[in-house]
Design a protein around this motif. Structure first.
Motif, mmCIF file in Angstrom:
data_model
loop_
_atom_site.group_PDB
_atom_site.id
_atom_site.type_symbol
_atom_site.label_atom_id
_atom_site.label_comp_id
_atom_site.label_asym_id
_atom_site.label_seq_id
_atom_site.Cartn_x
_atom_site.Cartn_y
_atom_site.Cartn_z
ATOM 1 N N ALA A 67 0.829 -1.206 0.000
ATOM 2 C CA ALA A 67 0.000 0.000 0.000
ATOM 3 C C ALA A 67 0.864 1.257 0.000
ATOM 4 O O ALA A 67 2.083 1.192 0.195
ATOM 5 C CB ALA A 67 -0.922 0.006 1.220
ATOM 6 N N LEU A 241 -7.790 -8.411 -3.642
ATOM 7 C CA LEU A 241 -6.961 -7.449 -4.369
ATOM 8 C C LEU A 241 -7.806 -6.629 -5.340
ATOM 9 O O LEU A 241 -7.556 -5.435 -5.531
ATOM 10 C CB LEU A 241 -5.834 -8.180 -5.105
ATOM 11 C CG LEU A 241 -4.811 -8.877 -4.201
ATOM 12 C CD1 LEU A 241 -3.778 -9.595 -5.047
ATOM 13 C CD2 LEU A 241 -4.137 -7.869 -3.278
ATOM 14 N N LYS A 244 -9.339 -4.021 -3.248
ATOM 15 C CA LYS A 244 -8.358 -2.964 -2.964
ATOM 16 C C LYS A 244 -8.286 -1.967 -4.122
ATOM 17 O O LYS A 244 -8.317 -0.748 -3.927
ATOM 18 C CB LYS A 244 -6.980 -3.577 -2.728
ATOM 19 C CG LYS A 244 -5.844 -2.554 -2.661
ATOM 20 C CD LYS A 244 -4.476 -3.211 -2.801
ATOM 21 C CE LYS A 244 -3.387 -2.173 -3.021
ATOM 22 N NZ LYS A 244 -2.058 -2.772 -3.266
ATOM 23 N N ASP A 245 -8.210 -2.493 -5.350
ATOM 24 C CA ASP A 245 -8.096 -1.620 -6.517
ATOM 25 C C ASP A 245 -9.371 -0.815 -6.751
ATOM 26 O O ASP A 245 -9.310 0.357 -7.145
ATOM 27 C CB ASP A 245 -7.751 -2.443 -7.759
ATOM 28 C CG ASP A 245 -6.329 -2.983 -7.727
ATOM 29 O OD1 ASP A 245 -5.591 -2.634 -6.782
ATOM 30 O OD2 ASP A 245 -5.964 -3.759 -8.619
ATOM 31 N N ARG A 247 -11.400 0.190 -4.436
ATOM 32 C CA ARG A 247 -11.416 1.238 -3.422
ATOM 33 C C ARG A 247 -10.475 2.382 -3.802
ATOM 34 O O ARG A 247 -10.787 3.557 -3.578
ATOM 35 C CB ARG A 247 -11.054 0.645 -2.058
ATOM 36 C CG ARG A 247 -12.191 -0.165 -1.459
ATOM 37 C CD ARG A 247 -11.790 -0.895 -0.188
ATOM 38 N NE ARG A 247 -12.971 -1.481 0.454
ATOM 39 C CZ ARG A 247 -12.917 -2.362 1.433
ATOM 40 N NH1 ARG A 247 -11.738 -2.793 1.890
ATOM 41 N NH2 ARG A 247 -14.036 -2.835 1.968
ATOM 42 N N GLU A 267 -17.593 -1.999 -6.338
ATOM 43 C CA GLU A 267 -16.929 -1.975 -5.030
ATOM 44 C C GLU A 267 -17.847 -2.556 -3.954
ATOM 45 O O GLU A 267 -17.422 -3.352 -3.105
ATOM 46 C CB GLU A 267 -16.530 -0.553 -4.660
ATOM 47 C CG GLU A 267 -15.854 -0.468 -3.297
ATOM 48 C CD GLU A 267 -15.840 0.926 -2.721
ATOM 49 O OE1 GLU A 267 -15.148 1.129 -1.702
ATOM 50 O OE2 GLU A 267 -16.528 1.822 -3.255
ATOM 51 N N THR A 271 -17.040 -5.919 -1.901
ATOM 52 C CA THR A 271 -16.947 -5.825 -0.444
ATOM 53 C C THR A 271 -17.772 -6.922 0.199
ATOM 54 O O THR A 271 -17.325 -7.614 1.120
ATOM 55 C CB THR A 271 -17.435 -4.450 0.042
ATOM 56 O OG1 THR A 271 -16.569 -3.425 -0.468
ATOM 57 C CG2 THR A 271 -17.430 -4.376 1.564
#
Length: 311
Positions: A67, A241, A244-245, A247, A267, A271
């Motif tokens: 990160a 992952l 993550k991207d 977000r 997203e 989630t």
């Protein structure tokens, strides 16, 4: 051949570092994980006792970290002032655009050339040296980085100035996440309407609905080329992952007041799948298991959205 420091030897970094070593470079590798260091040594790299010692007297530095906070910390504490200013700095992590720009600005102020160079392609491509690099930085920095990146990838594309690589990566993955959900939905609907999945694939892959998530990474087992769907959705690109991207993409969208309803909904769904339903370790295409009602969950999980049943 050059001396290269490689910091961050996770699933992606280990293969990338090994390819630099195979090309004849003197790779000094560092990671906090003992297992990662042992794997790097087996891949032809030399173990460094610390990040600061890894970058001493090198011609290039490559980082692959989780990160933006890790990237900022490593460069500020262990690279700036420790690596020669003649070394090209390449951060291949996927992080937020603002941190990428900030760290590159710090690098330039300290006399370094630096690029942000996130990747696309996954673990198999990292090991095979067939990644796609999206590179942000000055023309000079890109020119210095390109020979090293070409060893690890099949395509090295200069996206623009500092931070442009990260912008390209998160936009690409927002599109990928949303298109994968749509692909999963259409396969489930087609089957419920009585269409054979292979027949639907044969039609849609030659029609206007064709997309990469369908033709190259089909989420249905036994349809199209081999994908993680054929391995119980193991391996590939983890749903955690992808989340993550997504977000990062939503954070970037808010920063420039960009309307992204599909990205926002993707997203939300990832989630639910990755966190509430525990699917984060599966390939991101496994979200079809939530859409087609077959995903199993314990009673503590959050309620599914309307129309979705949890087995």
């Amino acid at each position: 051949m050059a001396r290269v420091a490689f910091i961050g030897l996770g699933n992606m970094g280990s293969g990338m570092a090994a390819n630099l070593a195979k090309a004849g470079h003197d790779v000094r590798a560092f990671d906090l994980s003992e297992a990662a260091l042992e794997k790097a040594e087996k891949g032809g790299c030399l173990r460094a006792p610390s990040a600061a010692e890894a970058v001493a007297e090198v011609e290039a530095v490559v980082t692959m970290l989780p990160a933006g906070t890790h990237v900022r910390s490593v460069y500020e504490a262990s690279v700036f002032g420790k690596a020669p200013t003649t070394a090209i700095l390449m951060d291949c992590s996927t992080i937020d655009v603002s941190t990428a720009r900030d760290v590159i600005a710090e690098a330039q102020a300290a006399g370094y050339n630096m690029v942000d160079a996130p990747v696309s392609g996954g673990i198999a491509a990292a090991e095979a040296g067939t990644l796609t690099f999206m590179v942000g930085g000055t023309d000079k920095a890109f020119g210095c980085a390109e020979p090293f990146l070409e060893i690890m990838g099949k395509a090295v594309i200069h996206a623009g100035g500092p931070g442009a690589g990260q912008a390209a990566k998160i936009c690409n993955n927002m599109l990928l996440g949303a298109s994968m959900i749509a692909t999963c939905e259409t396969f489930v609907l087609a089957q419920k309407l009585g269409l054979d999945p292979q027949t639907f694939f044969d039609i849609a892959s030659q029609a206007s609905g064709q997309n990469w998530s369908m033709t190259s990474y089909c989420p249905v087992p036994g349809v199209g080329p081999e994908t993680p769907a054929d391995r119980n959705y193991d391996g590939g690109f983890a749903a955690a992952l992808m989340l993550k991207d997504l977000r990062l993409a939503m954070e970037a969208a808010r920063s420039v007041d960009s309307y992204t309803p599909m990205g926002s909904h993707a997203e939300e769904l990832y989630t639910r799948f990755a966190e509430a339903l525990g699917g984060g370790g599966k390939d991101f295409s496994a979200i079809i298991k939530m859409i087609d009602d077959s995903w199993q969950s314990d009673s503590s999980a959050a309620s599914p959205p309307p129309g979705v049943r949890l087995g």
